[in-house]
Scaffold this motif. Sequence first.
Motif, mmCIF file in Angstrom:
data_model
loop_
_atom_site.group_PDB
_atom_site.id
_atom_site.type_symbol
_atom_site.label_atom_id
_atom_site.label_comp_id
_atom_site.label_asym_id
_atom_site.label_seq_id
_atom_site.Cartn_x
_atom_site.Cartn_y
_atom_site.Cartn_z
ATOM 1 N N PRO A 160 -34.455 88.686 -13.385
ATOM 2 C CA PRO A 160 -35.865 88.431 -13.701
ATOM 3 C C PRO A 160 -36.819 89.285 -12.868
ATOM 4 C CG PRO A 160 -34.657 86.374 -13.472
ATOM 5 C CD PRO A 160 -33.760 87.455 -12.970
ATOM 6 N N LEU A 161 -36.519 89.440 -11.584
ATOM 7 C CA LEU A 161 -37.392 90.227 -10.717
ATOM 8 C C LEU A 161 -37.285 91.712 -11.021
ATOM 9 C CD1 LEU A 161 -38.928 88.365 -8.804
ATOM 10 C CD2 LEU A 161 -36.607 87.483 -9.105
ATOM 11 N N GLU A 162 -36.085 92.171 -11.378
ATOM 12 C CA GLU A 162 -35.885 93.562 -11.755
ATOM 13 C C GLU A 162 -36.665 93.884 -13.034
ATOM 14 O OE1 GLU A 162 -33.672 97.410 -11.571
ATOM 15 O OE2 GLU A 162 -34.554 95.941 -10.214
ATOM 16 N N ALA A 163 -36.685 92.953 -13.980
ATOM 17 C CA ALA A 163 -37.413 93.164 -15.230
ATOM 18 C C ALA A 163 -38.907 93.335 -14.969
ATOM 19 C CB ALA A 163 -37.169 91.994 -16.179
ATOM 20 N N ILE A 164 -39.442 92.513 -14.093
ATOM 21 C CA ILE A 164 -40.868 92.604 -13.770
ATOM 22 C C ILE A 164 -41.162 93.897 -13.022
ATOM 23 C CG2 ILE A 164 -42.729 91.564 -12.428
ATOM 24 C CD1 ILE A 164 -41.373 88.846 -12.999
ATOM 25 N N LYS A 165 -40.320 94.238 -12.068
ATOM 26 C CA LYS A 165 -40.513 95.451 -11.287
ATOM 27 C C LYS A 165 -40.521 96.689 -12.174
ATOM 28 C CE LYS A 165 -37.061 97.480 -9.525
ATOM 29 N NZ LYS A 165 -37.228 98.816 -10.148
ATOM 30 N N VAL A 166 -39.547 96.771 -13.076
ATOM 31 C CA VAL A 166 -39.454 97.945 -13.946
ATOM 32 C C VAL A 166 -40.683 98.050 -14.847
ATOM 33 C CG1 VAL A 166 -38.188 98.952 -15.882
ATOM 34 C CG2 VAL A 166 -36.944 98.056 -13.906
ATOM 35 N N LYS A 185 -46.999 87.006 -17.717
ATOM 36 C CA LYS A 185 -47.131 87.741 -18.967
ATOM 37 C C LYS A 185 -45.830 87.759 -19.760
ATOM 38 C CE LYS A 185 -50.913 90.988 -18.112
ATOM 39 N NZ LYS A 185 -51.285 92.424 -18.049
ATOM 40 N N VAL A 186 -44.725 87.994 -19.071
ATOM 41 C CA VAL A 186 -43.435 88.046 -19.756
ATOM 42 C C VAL A 186 -43.091 86.690 -20.360
ATOM 43 C CG1 VAL A 186 -40.945 88.394 -19.483
ATOM 44 C CG2 VAL A 186 -42.543 89.931 -18.331
ATOM 45 N N VAL A 187 -43.240 85.638 -19.566
ATOM 46 C CA VAL A 187 -42.882 84.289 -20.029
ATOM 47 C C VAL A 187 -43.780 83.848 -21.183
ATOM 48 C CG1 VAL A 187 -42.754 81.861 -19.364
ATOM 49 C CG2 VAL A 187 -41.879 83.620 -17.812
ATOM 50 N N SER A 188 -45.074 84.154 -21.086
ATOM 51 C CA SER A 188 -45.996 83.714 -22.139
ATOM 52 C C SER A 188 -45.749 84.431 -23.468
ATOM 53 C CB SER A 188 -47.445 83.945 -21.693
ATOM 54 O OG SER A 188 -47.713 85.324 -21.515
ATOM 55 N N GLY A 194 -37.115 86.726 -22.027
ATOM 56 C CA GLY A 194 -37.621 88.066 -21.791
ATOM 57 C C GLY A 194 -37.299 88.590 -20.403
ATOM 58 N N LEU A 195 -37.099 87.682 -19.462
ATOM 59 C CA LEU A 195 -36.758 88.075 -18.099
ATOM 60 C C LEU A 195 -35.300 88.500 -17.975
ATOM 61 C CD1 LEU A 195 -38.554 85.156 -16.191
ATOM 62 C CD2 LEU A 195 -39.353 87.530 -16.384
ATOM 63 N N TYR A 196 -34.495 88.155 -18.989
ATOM 64 C CA TYR A 196 -33.055 88.440 -18.924
ATOM 65 C C TYR A 196 -32.583 89.402 -20.022
ATOM 66 C CZ TYR A 196 -32.305 84.881 -15.372
ATOM 67 O OH TYR A 196 -32.329 84.176 -14.190
ATOM 68 N N LYS A 197 -33.504 90.083 -20.692
ATOM 69 C CA LYS A 197 -33.060 90.951 -21.782
ATOM 70 C C LYS A 197 -32.345 92.197 -21.268
ATOM 71 C CE LYS A 197 -37.370 93.555 -22.534
ATOM 72 N NZ LYS A 197 -38.447 93.789 -23.518
#
Length: 373
Positions: A160-166, A185-188, A194-197
């Motif tokens: 999840p944190l990697e997805a946001i960082k990228v 934003k991702v969750v909404s 979306g955090l694990y795609k």
Amino acid sequence: MAAHNDTKMPARSTKSKGGIELYTPTYFGACTLGGVVACGPTHTSVTPLDLHFELLQRVYSITDPILHQVKCRRQVDPKIYSSNLSAWRTIYAKEGLRGVFFGWSPTFIGYSFQGAGKYGFYEVFKNLYGDKLFPNVNKTIVYLGASASAEFLADIALCPLEAIKVRMQTTLPPFANTMREGWGKVVSKEGYGGLYKGLYPLWGRQIPYTMVKFATFETTVNYIYATLGKPKESYNALQQTGVSFLGGYIAGVGCAVISHPADVMVSKLNADRQPGESGGKAMARIYGNIGFKGLWNGLPVRIVMIGTLTAFQWLIYDSFKVLIVSFFLPALDFANGVPKRFHWAYPPPGGIEPSQVMFALARDETIEGLHCG
């Protein structure tokens, strides 16, 4: 093989306040903390390169912060900067120091979680596979299995944190300015899924990376000492630290090469996967756009980044484990000169001090004749 000898060292009390016994929950907890210390700060320190690298991956594709930031941007758009130096100058001129380290917070938290799982679970699985389930299996196979199992779990925390960082580092203007904003934003828009795609390609990148990291390090260090022509014990602590750093860097180069194509794909998926698009279809479309050559874009930058990261992580983790040896020593069974749960199949040639046993075990070194169980 030395002859059996029933002579024992004088018995001493094994009770001591603060003593840590090997392969207990307290020991595994200490190793977990060591992983946090080794991974969180080191990955954060290279955020600028990672930003540059991620942008490079948006059009071609790479992941980790200074190194990581430059890496990311150049992977997204290879024409955005003429060189790494020009990239940092441009980012600093426009955005200041904050811009150079943009994305540091999800990097620090994400890789702290990952380091905790990677090193903590590695020690758990190494003990489970090597000492309990398959005690006669080659140690390298144990290292490979333990590291793969540990990374599988660690990446669930990292993803999840990697997805946001990228997303923060590969979009212009930025997808979000803070980790909290990016998470919301991702969750909404996509839900927690979306955090694990990017989880599957993250496994594809990180599991081979970690297997090479753990299995190669010890082999490389042993080869260095063999090349030097003198046993490890003949070198002082500073010299041994230098060998560990060099071994870690060499292992890091192998890690970078074997995991790079998947690293590129992780960045591309997080930045360019369409809503409702399956992972397989997205990867096929991305590969069609970038080709085989695109999977290797930015590799030299990543070799520098991962080599340096891996070297410092092994240096920090190895030093941390040796540091807590001072806590292990009170938990020794001095009647046998070894930690509890261990026994000698036969007395070691020339004898060995309890402190030597502990330092060797802390560094995963083989001790002839010493068995666990």
